[in-house]
Design a protein around this motif. Structure first.
Motif, PDB file in Angstrom:
ATOM      1  N   GLN A   1      14.707  -6.207  24.415  1.00 57.31           N
ATOM      2  CA  GLN A   1      14.628  -6.216  22.954  1.00 57.31           C
ATOM      3  C   GLN A   1      13.206  -5.958  22.474  1.00 57.31           C
ATOM      4  OE1 GLN A   1      16.154 -10.087  22.099  1.00 57.31           O
ATOM      5  NE2 GLN A   1      18.294  -9.496  22.427  1.00 57.31           N
ATOM      6  N   VAL A   2      12.252  -6.610  23.158  1.00 57.72           N
ATOM      7  CA  VAL A   2      10.857  -6.424  22.773  1.00 57.72           C
ATOM      8  C   VAL A   2      10.459  -4.960  22.940  1.00 57.72           C
ATOM      9  CG1 VAL A   2       8.494  -6.902  23.488  1.00 57.72           C
ATOM     10  CG2 VAL A   2      10.087  -8.780  23.162  1.00 57.72           C
ATOM     11  N   LEU A   3      10.830  -4.387  24.093  1.00 54.52           N
ATOM     12  CA  LEU A   3      10.473  -2.983  24.348  1.00 54.52           C
ATOM     13  C   LEU A   3      11.102  -2.058  23.312  1.00 54.52           C
ATOM     14  CD1 LEU A   3      10.629  -2.560  28.206  1.00 54.52           C
ATOM     15  CD2 LEU A   3       8.671  -2.238  26.696  1.00 54.52           C
ATOM     16  N   ALA A   4      12.411  -2.262  23.055  1.00 54.18           N
ATOM     17  CA  ALA A   4      13.113  -1.361  22.145  1.00 54.18           C
ATOM     18  C   ALA A   4      12.577  -1.482  20.723  1.00 54.18           C
ATOM     19  CB  ALA A   4      14.606  -1.657  22.176  1.00 54.18           C
TER      20      ALA A   4
ATOM     21  N   ALA B   1      10.329  -5.184  15.036  1.00 52.28           N
ATOM     22  CA  ALA B   1      10.301  -4.194  13.954  1.00 52.28           C
ATOM     23  C   ALA B   1      10.504  -4.836  12.582  1.00 52.28           C
ATOM     24  CB  ALA B   1      11.354  -3.120  14.196  1.00 52.28           C
ATOM     25  N   HIS B   2      10.557  -6.170  12.540  1.00 49.92           N
ATOM     26  CA  HIS B   2      10.684  -6.854  11.259  1.00 49.92           C
ATOM     27  C   HIS B   2       9.539  -6.465  10.316  1.00 49.92           C
ATOM     28  CE1 HIS B   2      12.698  -9.979   8.978  1.00 49.92           C
ATOM     29  NE2 HIS B   2      11.534 -10.490   8.639  1.00 49.92           N
ATOM     30  N   GLY B   3       8.332  -6.346  10.888  1.00 52.31           N
ATOM     31  CA  GLY B   3       7.179  -5.957  10.069  1.00 52.31           C
ATOM     32  C   GLY B   3       7.315  -4.549   9.516  1.00 52.31           C
ATOM     33  N   SER B   4       8.060  -3.694  10.222  1.00 56.71           N
ATOM     34  CA  SER B   4       8.241  -2.324   9.733  1.00 56.71           C
ATOM     35  C   SER B   4       9.072  -2.320   8.454  1.00 56.71           C
ATOM     36  CB  SER B   4       8.940  -1.478  10.793  1.00 56.71           C
ATOM     37  OG  SER B   4       8.168  -1.456  11.961  1.00 56.71           O
ATOM     38  N   LEU B   5      10.018  -3.287   8.347  1.00 58.81           N
ATOM     39  CA  LEU B   5      10.815  -3.376   7.122  1.00 58.81           C
ATOM     40  C   LEU B   5       9.935  -3.807   5.945  1.00 58.81           C
ATOM     41  CD1 LEU B   5      13.936  -5.032   8.712  1.00 58.81           C
ATOM     42  CD2 LEU B   5      13.811  -2.734   7.776  1.00 58.81           C
TER      43      LEU B   5
ATOM     44  N   ARG C   1      22.333  -3.601  17.047  1.00 64.32           N
ATOM     45  CA  ARG C   1      23.559  -4.245  17.505  1.00 64.32           C
ATOM     46  C   ARG C   1      23.724  -4.100  19.023  1.00 64.32           C
ATOM     47  NH1 ARG C   1      28.779  -3.132  13.970  1.00 64.32           N
ATOM     48  NH2 ARG C   1      27.752  -4.655  12.641  1.00 64.32           N
ATOM     49  N   ASN C   2      23.290  -2.949  19.536  1.00 62.16           N
ATOM     50  CA  ASN C   2      23.450  -2.698  20.973  1.00 62.16           C
ATOM     51  C   ASN C   2      22.492  -3.522  21.822  1.00 62.16           C
ATOM     52  OD1 ASN C   2      25.321  -0.588  20.376  1.00 62.16           O
ATOM     53  ND2 ASN C   2      23.546   0.620  19.737  1.00 62.16           N
ATOM     54  N   LEU C   3      21.556  -4.192  21.170  1.00 65.21           N
ATOM     55  CA  LEU C   3      20.532  -4.906  21.938  1.00 65.21           C
ATOM     56  C   LEU C   3      20.847  -6.385  22.115  1.00 65.21           C
ATOM     57  CD1 LEU C   3      17.380  -3.326  20.297  1.00 65.21           C
ATOM     58  CD2 LEU C   3      18.192  -2.933  22.614  1.00 65.21           C
ATOM     59  N   TYR C   4      21.841  -6.910  21.352  1.00 68.78           N
ATOM     60  CA  TYR C   4      22.068  -8.352  21.364  1.00 68.78           C
ATOM     61  C   TYR C   4      22.377  -8.880  22.760  1.00 68.78           C
ATOM     62  CZ  TYR C   4      22.397  -7.948  16.289  1.00 68.78           C
ATOM     63  OH  TYR C   4      22.126  -7.691  14.987  1.00 68.78           O
TER      64      TYR C   4
ATOM     65  N   ALA D   1       9.198   0.078  20.352  1.00 64.33           N
ATOM     66  CA  ALA D   1       9.344   1.530  20.199  1.00 64.33           C
ATOM     67  C   ALA D   1       9.730   1.868  18.763  1.00 64.33           C
ATOM     68  CB  ALA D   1      10.397   2.054  21.165  1.00 64.33           C
ATOM     69  N   LEU D   2      10.582   1.016  18.206  1.00 64.31           N
ATOM     70  CA  LEU D   2      11.021   1.229  16.828  1.00 64.31           C
ATOM     71  C   LEU D   2       9.839   1.171  15.854  1.00 64.31           C
ATOM     72  CD1 LEU D   2      13.750   1.790  15.656  1.00 64.31           C
ATOM     73  CD2 LEU D   2      14.074  -0.649  15.274  1.00 64.31           C
ATOM     74  N   ILE D   3       8.898   0.240  16.101  1.00 64.61           N
ATOM     75  CA  ILE D   3       7.696   0.152  15.258  1.00 64.61           C
ATOM     76  C   ILE D   3       6.984   1.500  15.255  1.00 64.61           C
ATOM     77  CG2 ILE D   3       5.378  -0.816  15.074  1.00 64.61           C
ATOM     78  CD1 ILE D   3       6.334  -3.395  16.073  1.00 64.61           C
ATOM     79  N   LEU D   4       6.772   2.055  16.471  1.00 61.58           N
ATOM     80  CA  LEU D   4       6.030   3.311  16.577  1.00 61.58           C
ATOM     81  C   LEU D   4       6.774   4.437  15.866  1.00 61.58           C
ATOM     82  CD1 LEU D   4       4.915   3.071  20.306  1.00 61.58           C
ATOM     83  CD2 LEU D   4       3.649   2.409  18.273  1.00 61.58           C
ATOM     84  N   ILE D   5       8.104   4.459  16.057  1.00 61.62           N
ATOM     85  CA  ILE D   5       8.899   5.534  15.440  1.00 61.62           C
ATOM     86  C   ILE D   5       8.857   5.424  13.920  1.00 61.62           C
ATOM     87  CG2 ILE D   5      11.240   6.434  15.177  1.00 61.62           C
ATOM     88  CD1 ILE D   5      11.724   5.467  18.112  1.00 61.62           C
ATOM     89  N   ILE D   6       9.072   4.195  13.414  1.00 58.39           N
ATOM     90  CA  ILE D   6       9.078   4.024  11.952  1.00 58.39           C
ATOM     91  C   ILE D   6       7.701   4.335  11.370  1.00 58.39           C
ATOM     92  CG2 ILE D   6       9.383   2.349  10.079  1.00 58.39           C
ATOM     93  CD1 ILE D   6      11.559   1.032  11.716  1.00 58.39           C
ATOM     94  N   ASN D   7       6.633   3.919  12.083  1.00 56.87           N
ATOM     95  CA  ASN D   7       5.284   4.240  11.607  1.00 56.87           C
ATOM     96  C   ASN D   7       5.094   5.747  11.456  1.00 56.87           C
ATOM     97  OD1 ASN D   7       4.362   1.679  11.309  1.00 56.87           O
ATOM     98  ND2 ASN D   7       3.131   1.640  13.173  1.00 56.87           N
ATOM     99  N   GLU D   8       5.509   6.496  12.491  1.00 63.28           N
ATOM    100  CA  GLU D   8       5.300   7.945  12.437  1.00 63.28           C
ATOM    101  C   GLU D   8       6.182   8.590  11.367  1.00 63.28           C
ATOM    102  OE1 GLU D   8       2.865   9.784  13.611  1.00 63.28           O
ATOM    103  OE2 GLU D   8       2.161   7.828  14.257  1.00 63.28           O
ATOM    104  N   LEU D   9       7.435   8.102  11.268  1.00 62.80           N
ATOM    105  CA  LEU D   9       8.327   8.644  10.233  1.00 62.80           C
ATOM    106  C   LEU D   9       7.737   8.399   8.842  1.00 62.80           C
ATOM    107  CD1 LEU D   9      11.922   7.753  11.488  1.00 62.80           C
ATOM    108  CD2 LEU D   9      10.856  10.001  11.327  1.00 62.80           C
ATOM    109  N   THR D  10       7.203   7.185   8.645  1.00 62.60           N
ATOM    110  CA  THR D  10       6.594   6.860   7.355  1.00 62.60           C
ATOM    111  C   THR D  10       5.429   7.796   7.073  1.00 62.60           C
ATOM    112  OG1 THR D  10       7.164   4.569   7.784  1.00 62.60           O
ATOM    113  CG2 THR D  10       5.640   4.978   5.986  1.00 62.60           C
ATOM    114  N   ARG D  11       4.636   8.061   8.121  1.00 66.76           N
ATOM    115  CA  ARG D  11       3.493   8.957   7.965  1.00 66.76           C
ATOM    116  C   ARG D  11       3.969  10.357   7.552  1.00 66.76           C
ATOM    117  NH1 ARG D  11      -1.233   7.406  10.423  1.00 66.76           N
ATOM    118  NH2 ARG D  11      -0.166   6.378  12.134  1.00 66.76           N
ATOM    119  N   ILE D  12       5.094  10.786   8.130  1.00 63.81           N
ATOM    120  CA  ILE D  12       5.603  12.124   7.809  1.00 63.81           C
ATOM    121  C   ILE D  12       6.126  12.162   6.367  1.00 63.81           C
ATOM    122  CG2 ILE D  12       7.452  13.778   8.332  1.00 63.81           C
ATOM    123  CD1 ILE D  12       7.181  12.818  11.295  1.00 63.81           C
TER     124      ILE D  12
END
Lengths: 387, 305
Positions: free
Chosen positions: B96-99, B40-44, B86-89, B102-113
């Motif tokens: 970590q990759v899966l979570a 999700a670094h790219g999402s930032l 923090r919970n993923l370390y 998922a964060l990428i998809l969530i942030i993308n949709e939130l940004t769209r909204i």
């Protein structure tokens, strides 16, 4: 705007629910993702035309089933199958991209459902794979590029530099340009599909010093290229030519003043002085608070073409042969002015040279400044076996 | 082929490389110190660009907008770290990759909204033209600004990591996390700070590149892959490696795109050259990565001794 659109769609649905006899249209388009602007314009214009018709097509209540192909050929095909088998639509339309169309429409042809294309018209479907159930309300894929090539020839440009993305439509577009360009092609550069930074390519163009630069870079690629082209200072030395959709409203909005003075070729422009076009442009701007693109004009014409065919068959839309005959006659006022269908059911029409300039209100729009081709068809019709 | 052209292409490569460095610096620290793969670094980076576009519109000033977007993105990054990442370390890399995917998809949709699928961030008017660097070499003013800012941030970061106490802790964490922990370093706080700094660097890159590229949903995914290539080449956890790797990737990619088709044209028939040139040019950086990994499997400057 979204709410309005929903209201328009609801209106369409509610009107259609009352009549027993109605026209069902499956509208499949790319409505999400970075390439969605084109599909949205086509859909908005199509629904607006139906709405202004009192929710009817050819006198029958219309039901338009809008589906999003998500820019994926397999999704497009699934929606087409559902529209045909489950919804029992009378017409299919809406698809933006050639690759999605090639995957999605053959199933319509097998089931003798007419597909009216509001945009894509890939060359195979103009030639050897032509179908009696395909009508193209826009223009054959190569046409804009052929006109651009002719324009470059007319201008007497001796050396042209060509850039397109490295995929089939990119190669087809440059083939179309070269078909009518008589000068010397300095370089034919194929960039990665979806590339956004063109610094390296622009430096090469500067070093090559061509008389003209032609780019086929649809969507976001073109937006970036034009911005960077102007920022590099090249726009002072090298005339840039683009296909009609390369500097239309959807590009002008994000790029802004940098588009001023760009030349392009298209079959329609916002300033066409005919009654149908004036009505369309005014209605579109009033409804959506933005100016229409060529894509919107194509969506509008697609709705009117279906409207005319249904009207001329007096509502006997179950008789596909009768509908085809009425379609071929195309008795409606197109916003592009007169046109007719070729033997392969692709349009024979004029193509115009346009330039981005300011209108009376100071907005950037495409102005028509000349005719490049008169009654122009396509190069593939001789391969079409259809009579 | 003139010197002017080579000079211009080198500047292009430098500019691209510096922007990649800003992204890769945060990524390599997070990966190196926390042993955490953060897709999700790219999402930032995307959030930085969207925030910059909003702030530029609100303040009416490009500089002010960018300067506001950077800390805002850093705060968002730290919130993400404290409440989620923090919970993923302690989990394995796959989780970590899966979570984070998922964060990428969530942030993308939130940004769209929040913003819609794209936003406008126009180039500041004064910088939208070219400047004459040398006689016969005009270069876009805005790209020059990017180079200057990129170099300044790179120097600052280098100074921070090598000369300050915080930098020492960061380096200690990257080279041996358990030992640093045993020596009493407040790893939790350090992680949050590093994450915030990485997010801030993303925002700098996103905001600076936005006028050249486009502010749109999904803009982070493509560049993230390149950032991963950079940190693998440079050695995971190493700032110096990230800088060298980023410049290498920037220059090799630019040179590949610019000159490979010409080289191919000299040796092959035009039809072959026009097909093979762009195909090879688009994979040059991966070839570079393969070569580096063959000779140096840990990357050029491995952080862990």
């Amino acid at each position: 705007m979204k709410i309005k659109l929903l209201a328009a769609a609801l209106l369409v649905f509610s009107v259609s629910a009352q009549g027993a006899d109605k026209v069902k249209v499956g509208f499949i388009s790319t409505l999400s993702g970075p390439s969605a602007a084109i599909g949205v314009d086509i859909r908005d214009a199509f629904l607006l035309a139906v709405k202004m018709n009192g929710g009817k097509l050819g006198g029958l209540p219309a039901e338009v089933l809008v589906g999003d192909d998500q820019f994926k050929p397999d999704v497009g095909r699934q929606i087409a199958e559902k529209n045909i088998r489950q919804d029992k639509v009378h017409f299919l339309t809406g698809i933006v991209f050639s690759n999605i169309m090639l995957a999605s429409v053959p199933i319509a042809f097998e089931n003798k459902i007419i597909y009216v294309s509001p945009n894509a018209a890939p060359s195979p479907m103009a030639g050897k794979d032509c179908s009696p159930y395909l009508f193209v309300a826009s223009w054959p894929n190569d046409a804009y590029h052929e006109a651009a090539g002719q324009h470059a020839t007319n201008r007497g440009y001796k050396n042209a530099y060509l850039i397109a993305p490295n995929y089939q439509a990119g190669k087809d577009s440059l083939t179309g340009f070269k078909r009518y360009y008589k000068g010397n092609v300095v370089a034919e550069v194929y960039t990665q599909l979806g590339q956004l930074d063109y610094a390296a390519e622009l430096a090469q163009v500067r070093a090559a010093k061509p008389d003209a630069l032609y780019i086929f870079l649809p969507g976001g690629m073109g937006i970036n290229f034009i911005k960077q082209f102007v920022a590099s200072g090249l726009s002072k030395d090298v005339p840039l030519i683009v296909p009609g959709f390369g500097d239309d409203q959807d590009i002008i909005r994000p790029v802004g003043e940098a588009t001023l003075g760009l030349f392009d070729t298209a079959h329609w422009a916002i300033d066409f002085d005919n009654a149908a076009n004036k009505k369309f442009v005014a209605a579109f701007e009033k409804e959506y608070k933005r100016l229409p693109t060529v894509f919107a004009a194509q969506g509008w014409d697609t709705a009117l073409l279906i409207d005319a065919a249904v009207r001329d068959t007096k509502g006997k839309i179950e008789d596909v042969e009768a509908v085809r005959k009425a379609m071929k006659a195309a008795r409606f006022e197109s916003v592009r002015g007169p046109f007719k269908f070729n033997r392969n059911q692709m349009p024979i029409q004029n193509y115009y040279l346009r330039v981005v300039a300011k209108d009376a209100q100071g907005r950037l729009v495409n102005k028509t400044i000349g005719t490049v081709f008169k009654d122009h068809g396509d190069a593939y019709v001789q391969d079409c076996k259809m009579k | 082929m003139s010197w002017i052209l080579i000079a211009e292409q080198s500047l292009n490569g430098l500019q691209f490389g510096l922007m990649l460095f800003l992204l890769a610096a945060g990524l390599t620290l997070v990966f190196g110190i926390m042993d955490m793969i953060n897709l999700a670094h790219g999402s930032l980076y995307m959030l930085g660009a969207f925030l910059a576009s909003t702030f530029v519109q609100l303040t009416g000033s490009f500089t002010a907008g960018v300067l506001l977007a950077v800390p805002a993105t850093a705060v968002l990054g730290m919130i993400l770290e404290i409440f989620l990442l923090r919970n993923l370390y302690q989990r394995d890399h796959m989780a970590q990759v899966l979570a984070t995917f998922a964060l990428i998809l969530i942030i993308n949709e939130l940004t769209r909204i929040v913003w819609g699928s794209d936003a406008a961030l126009p180039m500041p008017g004064a910088l939208s033209g070219p400047v004459e660097l040398l006689p016969g070499l005009p270069y876009p003013a805005y790209r020059l600004v990017i180079i200057v800012v990129g170099l300044a941030v790179a120097l600052l970061l280098y100074f921070l990591v090598t000369k300050t106490k915080v930098g020492m802790l960061v380096r200690a964490g990257a080279s041996n996390r358990e030992m640093a922990l045993a020596m009493g370093v407040n790893i939790r706080l350090l992680f949050t700070l590093v994450f915030g700094a990485g997010a801030a660097l993303c925002a700098v890159a996103g905001a600076l590149l936005a006028p050249l590229l486009a502010v749109q949903v999904g803009m982070g995914e493509n560049i993230l892959i390149l950032a991963f290539v950079v940190i693998v080449i440079g050695g995971i956890g190493s700032i110096r490696g990230a800088l060298v790797g980023a410049l290498l990737v920037g220059v090799v990619d630019t040179i590949g795109r610019a000159f490979l088709p010409i080289v191919f044209g000299a040796f092959f028939q035009p039809r072959v050259a026009s097909a093979a040139g762009p195909a090879i040019a688009s994979v040059t950086i991966y070839l570079l990565m393969a070569v580096v990994l063959y000779f140096k499997p840990q990357g050029l400057f491995p952080a862990r001794g």
